[in-house]
Design a protein around this motif. Structure first.
Motif, PDB file in Angstrom:
ATOM      1  N   ARG A   1      -6.862  -3.256  -0.344  1.00 43.10           N
ATOM      2  CA  ARG A   1      -5.768  -2.282  -0.321  1.00 43.10           C
ATOM      3  C   ARG A   1      -5.921  -1.258  -1.438  1.00 43.10           C
ATOM      4  N   PRO A   2      -5.700   0.031  -1.138  1.00 45.93           N
ATOM      5  CA  PRO A   2      -5.837   1.071  -2.168  1.00 45.93           C
ATOM      6  C   PRO A   2      -4.870   0.856  -3.332  1.00 45.93           C
ATOM      7  N   VAL A   3      -5.303   1.251  -4.500  1.00 47.41           N
ATOM      8  CA  VAL A   3      -4.413   1.217  -5.663  1.00 47.41           C
ATOM      9  C   VAL A   3      -3.362   2.302  -5.484  1.00 47.41           C
ATOM     10  N   SER A   4      -2.097   1.943  -5.617  1.00 46.59           N
ATOM     11  CA  SER A   4      -1.022   2.898  -5.347  1.00 46.59           C
ATOM     12  C   SER A   4       0.235   2.503  -6.095  1.00 46.59           C
ATOM     13  N   ASN A   5       1.055   3.496  -6.406  1.00 45.29           N
ATOM     14  CA  ASN A   5       2.353   3.225  -7.015  1.00 45.29           C
ATOM     15  C   ASN A   5       3.394   2.835  -5.978  1.00 45.29           C
ATOM     16  N   TRP A   6       3.048   3.033  -4.697  1.00 49.00           N
ATOM     17  CA  TRP A   6       3.980   2.676  -3.631  1.00 49.00           C
ATOM     18  C   TRP A   6       3.917   1.183  -3.368  1.00 49.00           C
ATOM     19  N   PRO A   7       5.072   0.518  -3.250  1.00 45.66           N
ATOM     20  CA  PRO A   7       5.082  -0.931  -3.016  1.00 45.66           C
ATOM     21  C   PRO A   7       4.925  -1.324  -1.556  1.00 45.66           C
ATOM     22  N   PHE A   8       4.896  -0.339  -0.642  1.00 44.42           N
ATOM     23  CA  PHE A   8       4.763  -0.659   0.770  1.00 44.42           C
ATOM     24  C   PHE A   8       3.398  -1.301   1.039  1.00 44.42           C
ATOM     25  N   LEU A   9       3.384  -2.276   1.949  1.00 40.92           N
ATOM     26  CA  LEU A   9       2.156  -3.017   2.217  1.00 40.92           C
ATOM     27  C   LEU A   9       1.096  -2.145   2.862  1.00 40.92           C
ATOM     28  N   PHE A  10       1.471  -1.398   3.889  1.00 40.19           N
ATOM     29  CA  PHE A  10       0.485  -0.634   4.654  1.00 40.19           C
ATOM     30  C   PHE A  10       0.405   0.800   4.151  1.00 40.19           C
ATOM     31  N   LEU A  11      -0.797   1.163   3.690  1.00 41.37           N
ATOM     32  CA  LEU A  11      -1.026   2.481   3.102  1.00 41.37           C
ATOM     33  C   LEU A  11      -2.148   3.208   3.831  1.00 41.37           C
TER      34      LEU A  11
END
Length: 336
Positions: free
Chosen positions: A209-219
């Motif tokens: 999974r991409p590194v992201s500040n968003w907590p949503f599972l699917f990016l």
């Protein structure tokens, strides 16, 4: 009837009811009396055989009433008021989708490993839990959990469906998608058991999974929350890889390709199979389906799926994995 084969009597009644409904709609004629004559004739024969009070016949009559309730939005008088039929995807299509979405498959149309892992998890989540696209896209990284149950002696895992305004979620979190996603109603907030197969796919996706500040599972590849449109595009692309026999099976159902919501239909009918181990659909099974899928008490959806269940007689399936999903749907097809 003379051999008192009650399972076959039930199947015949179910099939005849569907035929009458279809004929009435197609021909615009009233066939209500034909159905009444059918039940009366059966009762006359069983009474003559001294079996009118047989518990098996009483159970069939109870199921017939439930079946008629499932057809409550329909009529035998030729009025065309049928909603669109609900259909479980054919087994050959489900089998083909498993192969197409498998991250290691040569037929997988998605290029990078990260996207393949994500899309495989999306496919399993929609197929095995039957949640809506909007519900799936609201899942957080920590929405899936697992722990070892000492009493059961095995690992148990579950999925938590929640909304942005739930107490445990950050108050500052704003969904950047337009329009913002939300659960359909408060009842949609629920906890669902998941299979080991889905848990393994989840753990593999987390590693990519991409590194992201968003907590949503699917990016997305850019690390932003995935949209409904992007999910639709995933299934459009996968549909383009279906084999010719799977495409023909879809066409027989009036479908040009697989839509994400088709997996919800497939899951719902499969759930009813598991809730009715003896092939007998009852009010308890309907209520379990209502809770699992997050429908309110006034929703007619459980009865619409009950109709789909009756249209494809079933057997028990207890596990959520490839072999059992395909075997379940094949069983439904062979008994229809």
């Amino acid at each position: 009837m003379m051999s008192l084969d009650f399972p076959k009597i039930r199947i015949c009644l179910n099939s005849h009811l569907q035929k009458l409904n279809n004929d009435a709609t197609r021909r615009k004629v009233d066939l209500t009396k034909r159905w009444a004559w059918c039940i009366t004739f059966l009762e006359y024969v069983l009474e003559d055989l001294g079996k009118i009070e047989d518990d098996r016949w009483l159970e069939i009559k109870r199921q017939v009433r439930l079946l008629q309730t499932a057809y409550s939005n329909f009529s035998f008088d030729g009025r065309d008021k049928q909603p669109a039929p609900l259909r479980s995807l054919p087994s050959i299509v489900v089998s083909d989708l498993y192969e197409i979405f498998n991250p290691g498959s040569a037929r997988n149309p998605f290029r990078c490993g990260r996207t393949r892992s994500r899309n495989y998890l999306i496919f399993l989540t929609l197929l095995q839990t039957g949640i809506r696209r909007s519900e799936m896209l609201l899942l957080y990284v920590n929405s899936i959990n697992a722990e070892f149950d000492d009493s059961a002696g095995r690992l148990i895992s579950w999925m938590v469906l929640s909304d942005l305004d739930d107490d445990e979620n950050p108050k500052s979190l704003i969904d950047p998608r337009s329009p913002p996603l939300s659960l359909k109603n408060p009842i949609a907030r629920r906890i669902l058991p998941i299979s080991e197969e889905l848990l393994e796919a989840y753990e593999e996706y987390l590693e990519a999974r991409p590194v992201s500040n968003w907590p949503f599972l699917f990016l997305s590849q850019r690390g932003r929350p995935l949209s409904v449109r992007q999910v639709n595009e995933i299934f459009q692309m996968a549909s383009g890889e279906l084999r010719a026999d799977a495409v023909r099976a879809l066409h027989r159902q009036g479908k040009a390709n697989v839509q994400p919501h088709d997996l919800r239909h497939t899951c719902a009918v499969r759930r009813l199979v598991g809730y009715c181990p003896n092939g007998n659909l009852d009010a308890k099974a309907i209520e379990r389906l209502r809770v699992f899928f997050g429908w309110n008490e006034k929703s007619v959806m459980p009865m619409r799926y009950a109709r789909a269940y009756f249209e494809t007689e079933s057997d028990t399936v207890r596990q959520d994995n490839y072999d059992n999903y395909v075997a379940a749907i094949r069983t439904l097809e062979h008994l229809a």
